[in-house]
Motif scaffolding. Structure first.
Motif, PDB file in Angstrom:
ATOM      1  N   ARG A 113       0.829  -1.212   0.000  1.00  0.00           N
ATOM      2  CA  ARG A 113       0.000   0.000   0.000  1.00  0.00           C
ATOM      3  C   ARG A 113       0.862   1.260   0.000  1.00  0.00           C
ATOM      4  N   SER A 114       1.922   1.218   0.790  1.00  0.00           N
ATOM      5  CA  SER A 114       2.813   2.369   0.858  1.00  0.00           C
ATOM      6  C   SER A 114       3.492   2.616  -0.487  1.00  0.00           C
ATOM      7  N   MET A 115       3.840   1.527  -1.157  1.00  0.00           N
ATOM      8  CA  MET A 115       4.461   1.647  -2.476  1.00  0.00           C
ATOM      9  C   MET A 115       3.484   2.251  -3.485  1.00  0.00           C
ATOM     10  N   LEU A 116       2.241   1.779  -3.462  1.00  0.00           N
ATOM     11  CA  LEU A 116       1.268   2.162  -4.492  1.00  0.00           C
ATOM     12  C   LEU A 116       0.568   3.478  -4.215  1.00  0.00           C
ATOM     13  N   PHE A 117       0.223   3.719  -2.944  1.00  0.00           N
ATOM     14  CA  PHE A 117      -0.643   4.854  -2.625  1.00  0.00           C
ATOM     15  C   PHE A 117      -0.003   5.894  -1.704  1.00  0.00           C
ATOM     16  N   GLY A 118       1.139   5.555  -1.120  1.00  0.00           N
ATOM     17  CA  GLY A 118       1.762   6.477  -0.190  1.00  0.00           C
ATOM     18  C   GLY A 118       1.186   6.363   1.210  1.00  0.00           C
ATOM     19  N   VAL A 119       1.725   7.144   2.122  1.00  0.00           N
ATOM     20  CA  VAL A 119       1.330   7.112   3.532  1.00  0.00           C
ATOM     21  C   VAL A 119       0.915   8.525   3.952  1.00  0.00           C
ATOM     22  N   GLN A 120      -0.335   8.670   4.376  1.00  0.00           N
ATOM     23  CA  GLN A 120      -0.862   9.941   4.884  1.00  0.00           C
ATOM     24  C   GLN A 120      -0.550  11.116   3.944  1.00  0.00           C
ATOM     25  N   GLY A 121      -0.867  10.908   2.661  1.00  0.00           N
ATOM     26  CA  GLY A 121      -0.741  11.989   1.695  1.00  0.00           C
ATOM     27  C   GLY A 121       0.640  12.193   1.111  1.00  0.00           C
ATOM     28  N   CYS A 122       1.612  11.421   1.550  1.00  0.00           N
ATOM     29  CA  CYS A 122       2.972  11.545   1.016  1.00  0.00           C
ATOM     30  C   CYS A 122       3.084  10.822  -0.332  1.00  0.00           C
ATOM     31  N   THR A 123       4.131  11.118  -1.055  1.00  0.00           N
ATOM     32  CA  THR A 123       4.355  10.532  -2.371  1.00  0.00           C
ATOM     33  C   THR A 123       4.447   9.013  -2.278  1.00  0.00           C
ATOM     34  N   PRO A 124       3.703   8.274  -3.125  1.00  0.00           N
ATOM     35  CA  PRO A 124       3.844   6.809  -3.143  1.00  0.00           C
ATOM     36  C   PRO A 124       5.309   6.412  -3.315  1.00  0.00           C
TER      37      PRO A 124
END
Length: 427
Positions: A113-124
């Motif tokens: 998820r972090s790779m694809l969508f990022g974390v809390q609005g940050c760049t994936p």
């Protein structure tokens, strides 16, 4: 018994001759023993079988909020299963999402998820030039496999007796925005058995990373896996410490009942701040309508409460403690006087971590395999399978029967002796 380093070359040659003779005899036994993974043994699986009887076709399949667990719904888990984990781990129900059997799967999904969508609005992460993770070593090979699969650069962090080298962790995360996470097994670590000290947990909670989307991946797999009723390690609640430090979003905690009940049919959980959980739930609604609520209900009705879980874990301890003690006693009797290896003496978890003389681990594992005993691959406890000292071997004593374990320990110790003698003769 004379230490090998104090023997003359002639004494070492004589010792090697005797060890080779024993080794060839053992190879003729045709052994086929497995100490490669931290799997529960059959006797451990058997103590959970009564759980299969708590639900029958005539049972009430409604959880306490009236939901029929056989149907769709309740994506984040039934309330009574959450409450059971709250009692055990000390978090709030709104801080957790319940999953299927595997916390490893949850960790993989969290990285994905972090790779694809990022974390809390940050760049994936997939859109960044470089992503890095810190990896306390020796550590868990499957953690390293996840980050390697996503082409995340891994940085070794020495694991000390009280946890990772926090001076190194603090310096690296504060200066490098590409560092997005750190893998941790904070209690009865895989493979060393180390439990992080209160100071280490507090320093984790107070980290000031350069990356806003840096997260501590807190794999609390062995939170309740004690070997002794009266000699147990305690671990501070990371979430509570993060709240105190003003860093509520900096962690993801993972746990499961895999080695509490059935590894293939447990219940896993992701725990974090409410803000993190709300973000993940939004993304999770696209992935699933819900996990196995029937299994969640089965677990709750079997255990009833946290005390029921703790009593069950003591049954596990009574089964595996003698196995650990068998291996540790043999190591102490046969290797300690020779001064050719050091090892951990854990109070819980599933592993013993042993260090051979430098440059010997791969050869020991190879010789064990030739003699019919499969160990975890040498180097597996380091990122990319590269142990810079070629010395660490993870011993997993839980799966074999008592008789098999005694034979496996005999083979392993013999191989350590033989490879060590050869090393000293070649020096």
């Amino acid at each position: 018994m004379t230490a090998y380093k104090d023997m003359t070359k002639e004494q070492l040659m004589q010792e090697k001759s005797e060890l080779v003779k024993k080794y060839e005899e053992i190879k003729g036994y045709g052994l086929n023993l497995d100490m490669s993974r931290g799997k529960p043994g059959k006797e451990q699986l058997d103590i959970t079988l009564p759980m299969m009887d708590v639900l029958a076709s005539s049972s009430d399949y409604k959880c306490e909020n009236g939901m029929d667990v056989r149907n769709y719904g309740v994506m984040d888990g039934i309330p009574e299963m959450k409450r059971l984990l709250v009692e055990l781990l000390g978090y709030k129900a709104e801080q957790m999402i319940l999953y299927g059997n595997s916390s490893l799967n949850v960790m993989y999904d969290t990285v994905a998820r972090s790779m694809l969508f990022g974390v809390q609005g940050c760049t994936p992460w997939c859109k960044l030039d470089k992503v890095k993770f810190l990896c306390p070593v020796p550590g868990y090979d499957r953690h390293f496999a996840i980050t390697q699969q996503f082409n995340i650069e891994m940085i070794n962090i020495p694991l000390k007796e009280d946890g990772p080298d926090m001076d190194m962790v603090e310096e690296l995360v504060s200066k490098d925005e590409a560092i997005k996470g750190i893998w941790c097994v904070p209690k009865y670590s895989n493979p060393t058995g180390v439990t992080y000290s209160d100071e280490v947990v507090k320093r984790f909670a107070a980290l000031k990373p350069a990356a806003k989307d840096f997260r501590i991946f807190w794999d609390n797999a062995y939170a309740i896996h004690h070997l002794y009723a009266d000699n147990q390690d305690e671990l501070l609640n990371l979430g509570a410490e993060c709240e105190k430090a003003g860093n509520p979003n900096i962690y993801y905690e993972f746990c499961s009942t895999s080695k509490v009940t059935f590894p293939g049919s447990g219940v896993a959980a992701l725990i974090s701040s409410v803000e993190n959980i709300q973000e993940i739930k939004k993304e999770l609604t696209i992935q699933t309508i819900g996990h196995d609520k029937v299994n969640q209900l089965r677990h709750v009705r079997f255990f009833q409460n946290a005390d029921g879980v703790k009593a069950h874990m003591m049954k596990h301890a009574d089964i595996i403690r003698p196995k650990f003690e068998t291996v540790l006693d043999r190591l102490e009797q046969e290797l300690a006087p020779l001064q050719i290896a050091t090892w951990t003496v854990p109070k819980g978890g599933y592993f013993i971590s042993l260090n051979t003389l430098e440059g010997c681990a791969k050869k020991v594992v190879e010789k064990c395999k030739e003699a019919g005993v499969v160990m975890t691959s040498a180097g597996a406890t380091y990122p990319y399978g590269k142990d810079p000292m070629d010395s660490n071997i993870r011993i997993a004593p839980t799966f074999p029967s008592a008789d098999e374990l005694a034979k496996a320990a005999e083979v392993f110790i013999l191989c350590v002796k033989l490879v060590s003698v050869e090393k000293l003769l070649d020096a």
